[in-house]
Design a protein around this motif. Structure first.
Motif, mmCIF file in Angstrom:
data_model
loop_
_atom_site.group_PDB
_atom_site.id
_atom_site.type_symbol
_atom_site.label_atom_id
_atom_site.label_comp_id
_atom_site.label_asym_id
_atom_site.label_seq_id
_atom_site.Cartn_x
_atom_site.Cartn_y
_atom_site.Cartn_z
ATOM 1 N N VAL A 1 -4.174 -7.594 -5.527
ATOM 2 C CA VAL A 1 -3.165 -6.538 -5.721
ATOM 3 C C VAL A 1 -3.228 -5.555 -4.550
ATOM 4 O O VAL A 1 -2.207 -5.171 -3.977
ATOM 5 C CB VAL A 1 -3.370 -5.824 -7.082
ATOM 6 N N ASP A 2 -4.471 -5.180 -4.169
ATOM 7 C CA ASP A 2 -4.656 -4.269 -3.028
ATOM 8 C C ASP A 2 -4.038 -4.854 -1.765
ATOM 9 O O ASP A 2 -3.361 -4.162 -1.012
ATOM 10 C CB ASP A 2 -6.150 -4.039 -2.779
ATOM 11 N N ASN A 3 -4.285 -6.142 -1.576
ATOM 12 C CA ASN A 3 -3.783 -6.830 -0.383
ATOM 13 C C ASN A 3 -2.258 -6.885 -0.372
ATOM 14 O O ASN A 3 -1.634 -6.653 0.655
ATOM 15 C CB ASN A 3 -4.378 -8.243 -0.365
ATOM 16 N N LEU B 1 -0.300 -4.828 -1.827
ATOM 17 C CA LEU B 1 0.268 -3.477 -1.693
ATOM 18 C C LEU B 1 -0.153 -2.797 -0.388
ATOM 19 O O LEU B 1 -0.005 -1.606 -0.230
ATOM 20 C CB LEU B 1 -0.118 -2.616 -2.891
ATOM 21 N N THR B 2 -0.704 -3.599 0.521
ATOM 22 C CA THR B 2 -0.980 -3.072 1.872
ATOM 23 C C THR B 2 0.203 -3.448 2.744
ATOM 24 O O THR B 2 0.501 -4.617 2.947
ATOM 25 C CB THR B 2 -2.292 -3.662 2.427
ATOM 26 N N ILE B 3 0.914 -2.419 3.195
ATOM 27 C CA ILE B 3 2.158 -2.661 3.939
ATOM 28 C C ILE B 3 1.885 -2.633 5.443
ATOM 29 O O ILE B 3 1.234 -1.735 5.932
ATOM 30 C CB ILE B 3 3.230 -1.592 3.578
ATOM 31 N N ILE C 1 8.214 0.050 -1.584
ATOM 32 C CA ILE C 1 6.859 0.305 -2.115
ATOM 33 C C ILE C 1 6.214 1.478 -1.355
ATOM 34 O O ILE C 1 5.611 2.367 -1.946
ATOM 35 C CB ILE C 1 5.988 -0.981 -2.020
ATOM 36 N N ALA D 1 2.221 2.040 -2.483
ATOM 37 C CA ALA D 1 1.361 1.264 -1.572
ATOM 38 C C ALA D 1 -0.078 1.744 -1.674
ATOM 39 O O ALA D 1 -0.330 2.936 -1.872
ATOM 40 C CB ALA D 1 1.872 1.411 -0.156
ATOM 41 N N ARG D 2 -1.011 0.778 -1.609
ATOM 42 C CA ARG D 2 -2.436 1.130 -1.664
ATOM 43 C C ARG D 2 -2.962 1.466 -0.269
ATOM 44 O O ARG D 2 -3.918 2.210 -0.127
ATOM 45 C CB ARG D 2 -3.241 -0.046 -2.228
ATOM 46 N N ALA D 3 -2.345 0.835 0.764
ATOM 47 C CA ALA D 3 -2.810 1.051 2.139
ATOM 48 C C ALA D 3 -1.675 0.730 3.106
ATOM 49 O O ALA D 3 -0.706 0.067 2.730
ATOM 50 C CB ALA D 3 -4.009 0.152 2.425
ATOM 51 N N ILE D 4 -1.832 1.230 4.333
ATOM 52 C CA ILE D 4 -0.828 0.921 5.375
ATOM 53 C C ILE D 4 -1.566 0.470 6.633
ATOM 54 O O ILE D 4 -2.575 1.078 7.017
ATOM 55 C CB ILE D 4 0.108 2.128 5.630
ATOM 56 N N ARG D 5 -1.061 -0.605 7.218
ATOM 57 C CA ARG D 5 -1.710 -1.127 8.430
ATOM 58 C C ARG D 5 -1.335 -0.223 9.621
ATOM 59 O O ARG D 5 -0.213 0.316 9.653
ATOM 60 C CB ARG D 5 -1.238 -2.553 8.713
ATOM 61 N N THR E 1 1.847 -1.368 11.203
ATOM 62 C CA THR E 1 3.074 -0.966 10.494
ATOM 63 C C THR E 1 3.390 0.497 10.804
ATOM 64 O O THR E 1 4.544 0.848 11.077
ATOM 65 C CB THR E 1 2.901 -1.159 8.969
#
Lengths: 174, 68
Positions: free
Chosen positions: A168-170, A172-174, B34, B40-44, B47
């Protein structure tokens, strides 16, 4: 992967069908006359006499315990059917689904439940037969291996739960 | 979450639509949504870099820290 799951599904079906046929064969060979004996004993028995003094009552206990053992073996075979559900989910690509996590837990419950109940029934059977019951000897038998196997499935369920959270974490990583 | 994503504000300032930004950054509109909604849990970094380049802004213009 799809081919592997198909092969594993076929193997699981073979295991389930073989186990069911063995169980049915043993049920067929089991002496059901014992039950009739119990019924006739129940009709003529002295109601005031304590049940444990009667020989027929001991036979009935033996019958009930044996029936219990058959029931738990059927329950174990039911546990094997969860492997099919797990394989189906894997085939769909849902590796860390809630269904798989709950199936792993259920398999663990069934394996441990089976081992503990068979152990208890064998202990009662030994008491009814008046034979010696050595717990350590019972633990050397094959069924006791289902306890670590059940624990392994609990661990798998926890690992899959963690993997699901990571997935899920992966996602939701944008 | 104490990190607030101010993408809507930046998009409005630049007069850009979500799907245009998604195309420029190379992510799907669903993923951009999202990000915009704070799910979102994280952003690269890649990105973030692409968003900053497309919107001609700094990471601080998009992300804001508000203590709970």
């Amino acid at each position: 992967m799809k081919d592997h799951t198909k092969i594993l599904s076929i193997v699981t079906y073979v295991v389930i069908l073989t186990s069911v046929s063995i169980l049915l064969n043993e049920l067929r060979e089991f002496n059901f006359e014992q039950f009739k004996e119990f019924q006739s004993w129940a009709l003529t028995a002295d109601k005031n006499a304590p049940w444990w003094t009667s020989e027929n009552a001991l036979q009935w206990s033996y019958y009930a315990i044996s029936a219990g053992l058959f029931f738990w073996r059927g329950y174990l075979i039911y546990g094997f059917t969860y492997f099919l559900s797990i394989l189906k989910e894997i085939e769909k690509g849902n590796y860390f689904s809630d269904k798989n996590i709950s199936s792993f837990k259920k398999v663990g419950n069934i394996f441990i439940g089976y081992a503990i109940n068979v152990f208890i029934l064998k202990m009662i059977l030994a008491a009814v037969e008046g034979s010696r019951f050595v717990a350590m000897e019972q633990l050397k038998e094959g069924f006791s291996l289902l306890i670590p196997a059940g624990l392994a499935f609990y661990i798998l369920a926890e690992i899959f739960k963690q993997a699901q959270a990571n997935q899920v974490d992966n996602e939701l990583t944008i | 979450m104490p990190i607030i994503v101010n993408l809507d504000i930046m998009l409005e300032k630049r007069g850009m639509k979500s799907n245009e930004l998604a195309d420029m950054v190379g992510i799907t509109t669903a993923n951009l949504s999202i990000l915009k909604t704070g799910k979102a849990r994280a952003i690269r970094f890649s990105t973030l870099e692409a968003i900053c380049e497309a919107l001609e802004c700094q990471p601080g213009d998009i992300l804001e820290f508000i203590k709970d």
